[in-house]
Structures are given as C-alpha cells and as structure tokens.
Design an enzyme around this catalytic site. Sequence first.
Site, PDB file in Angstrom:
ATOM      1  N   PRO A 155       0.810  -1.220   0.000  1.00  0.00           N
ATOM      2  CA  PRO A 155       0.000   0.000   0.000  1.00  0.00           C
ATOM      3  C   PRO A 155       0.843   1.269   0.000  1.00  0.00           C
ATOM      4  CG  PRO A 155      -0.940  -1.605   1.492  1.00  0.00           C
ATOM      5  CD  PRO A 155       0.378  -2.171   1.036  1.00  0.00           C
ATOM      6  N   CYS A 156       0.417   2.231  -0.806  1.00  0.00           N
ATOM      7  CA  CYS A 156       1.218   3.448  -1.005  1.00  0.00           C
ATOM      8  C   CYS A 156       0.646   4.670  -0.286  1.00  0.00           C
ATOM      9  CB  CYS A 156       1.314   3.751  -2.500  1.00  0.00           C
ATOM     10  SG  CYS A 156      -0.282   4.153  -3.271  1.00  0.00           S
ATOM     11  N   GLN A 157      -0.503   4.520   0.376  1.00  0.00           N
ATOM     12  CA  GLN A 157      -1.207   5.693   0.893  1.00  0.00           C
ATOM     13  C   GLN A 157      -0.332   6.596   1.765  1.00  0.00           C
ATOM     14  OE1 GLN A 157      -2.404   2.601   0.753  1.00  0.00           O
ATOM     15  NE2 GLN A 157      -4.640   2.524   0.778  1.00  0.00           N
ATOM     16  N   LEU A 185       2.937   6.846   1.687  1.00  0.00           N
ATOM     17  CA  LEU A 185       4.159   7.275   1.009  1.00  0.00           C
ATOM     18  C   LEU A 185       3.875   8.288  -0.089  1.00  0.00           C
ATOM     19  CD1 LEU A 185       5.865   3.779   0.586  1.00  0.00           C
ATOM     20  CD2 LEU A 185       6.481   5.538   2.244  1.00  0.00           C
ATOM     21  N   SER A 186       2.661   8.296  -0.598  1.00  0.00           N
ATOM     22  CA  SER A 186       2.306   9.152  -1.718  1.00  0.00           C
ATOM     23  C   SER A 186       2.355  10.624  -1.331  1.00  0.00           C
ATOM     24  CB  SER A 186       0.899   8.799  -2.219  1.00  0.00           C
ATOM     25  OG  SER A 186       0.471   9.723  -3.190  1.00  0.00           O
TER      26      SER A 186
END
Length: 354
Positions: A72-74, A76-77
């Site tokens: 999941p990138c939430q 890091l975005s």
Amino acid sequence: MKLTLGSLFDGIGVFPLAASRFGIRPVWASEIEKVPISITKRHFPEMEHLGDITKLNGGAIQPVHVITFGSPCQNLSTMGAREGLSGSKSGLFYDAIRIIKEMRCASHGLYPVFAVWENVAGAFTSGNGMDFRAVLEAFQGTGIPIPGVGKWANAGLVGGHGPDLCWRLMDAQYWGGGRRLARRRRIFLVADFRGKRARTVLFKPRELHTYSDAGCSGGLQATRVDRILTAAPRGKVPILHPFEERRMRQSAKNKDASAFFRSFGRPNGPFPTLLSGSVNMFSFWYEGKERDGVIRYVTPLECERLIGLPDGWTAYGAEGEPVSPAARCRALGNAIALPCAEYIMAGVAEALKG
C-alpha cells in the site's frame, strides 16, 4: 523447471498475468478486498487465495521462485498525509519482508529466488528519504547510507553480502509500444537472492509482447474514445484533452489561475495518472468545433486500456457476476501498469531459465 510465483497485495492479478506470459505459473495470492479477489479468481481459478498478509507465515505456505508485492502506497504518496512506513497501510511492507525471510529460512535459502517490490515515486522523498533507505535496509539486512547529494536517484543498485538489489523509476506512458497509456510513475525494485542478476532484469533492453499479443485493443485513442462521439462525418479530426480534476478543483478553490490552466492536458500529452479515489475526466471535440465539445468521465474499459490490460479484464467476477463501474475504476486506480510488469517478468524468467 516449472517456475512459480506468489503475489502479495495482489489487487486484480496484474503481476500474475505478466508472469504467466513468460512461463511463470502463479500459485498463490494474498489480497483482502472482495472485488479484486473475485476478478483475479475469474482469470486464475487454480491460484490459491491466502487472505490477510498479517496472518500469513512464509514458512508454512508453498515456496515459490518469485514473490511480487505492490505494498500500500497511501502513507508514502505525495497526495497523502505522508506518515511513511510508520503508517498503518504502508507499514504492511514489513509483513511482506517478514514472509520472504520466513520462506527463505524454511527452504534453507532456496526460495524465493527473486522478489519484486512496486510503489509510488513519493517513496523516494517520504521521511526526507529515510523511508526508501528503510526499504533497502529491510531487503539487505544492513545499514545503507543516503546518497551524498541528499536524495535518491531514479535508478540505482546496492551490492554487498545481502541480495543483489536494483531499482528503477518507470513511467507507464513510455511503455505503451504505440498505445496511449496513462502517466504512472512507479518505483520497481528487484532483489536477486541467488546471484547478481537484478541489474539485467531491470536495465537490459528486451522485446515484449506486441500490440495484438497483449490481448488489448489499444490505449485511449482519440479516434476510439466513444462510439457516439466518434460518429462524425469522415475527415473530421477528433481533439482530446485529458485533465486532472483534482488539481483543477484545488486550484479553483485556491483561486490560482495558472495552476487551473495547467490542469488541462494537451491533445498529444499523456493521460493523467488513474486514481482509486476518483474517476478521471477529459474534454472532447472535433477540430474547429470547440463549442460542441463535451466533458465526460473515462469508462472502465478505457481505464483498462490506459494501463495496458486486456479489454474487459475487470468486467466480471469469479462467478460471472458483473462488476460495477465504480468498483472497476477503483480497482484499476490501484493497479500496476501491465507493460511495466511484463518487462520485469520477462527479465526474471530469462534469469531463472538461465
């Protein structure tokens, strides 16, 4: 030798699809969202679904040659709150690392041979670069300094006593082979636990599937946007302007005129990155007929084409049930661009087959 793959944070099975095209058999996947699981089961009915990654023991599941994971990138975005790897979502990265280590321990270092990690470009800068450093250290098992320039390059490698590591920032818009794909900048990191082949996987030029081989009828072509809209007299030139709705709304709210106009794309420019939280829009008209133009949302079929997937990949679930357009767009907004995944799987297959 029968090559095998396990897919963590599987989504809609893009890594398994790419792997299967190069002789690597997907045998299991871990995913918790109902709709993506159903879509993947339709295409890979023999693949076992293991469920929640936090409840898996890497030493107790079938060993595989390759483990892929787009964690999941939430957090890091650049579009999020940027809690980094300490965030509840992006921190699941460490569960993937744990599973890899458990499998290698149980198999006496034989499996997996390769691991592939995918994530947003924001991972380079999250935590002032410390989060990407933590990613490299988690794979390598030792301390790694941040580059002297104070930031991570878009491509690099790490040697030493741990696995051979290479990473590369890839933008799907340049991997369409003539198709018009969406802009999608993602980091791909390859870890080779048994050799020094990661750089060959990520940097060697190689031919991939052709336009027709991929089973896609094309990216979002201006002449094929909509059967109704393209039913104009012959000789008319269609003009397509994709634009970034989120940037447009924010700039309008802030009364930033220059940012507002920058949110409009160019007819020959890349389509904005597909998002899981909203559906992209674009404007369309025929040359010289701007006043007759329209604005509409991108359809799920077009979203599939924009990331290189076969037409209808997300249309139905495991039992043949139709998937709603909203659910399809959400799943596609979270997905990996197929051409990029194919390039990497081609390199992994080549390395494993020797």
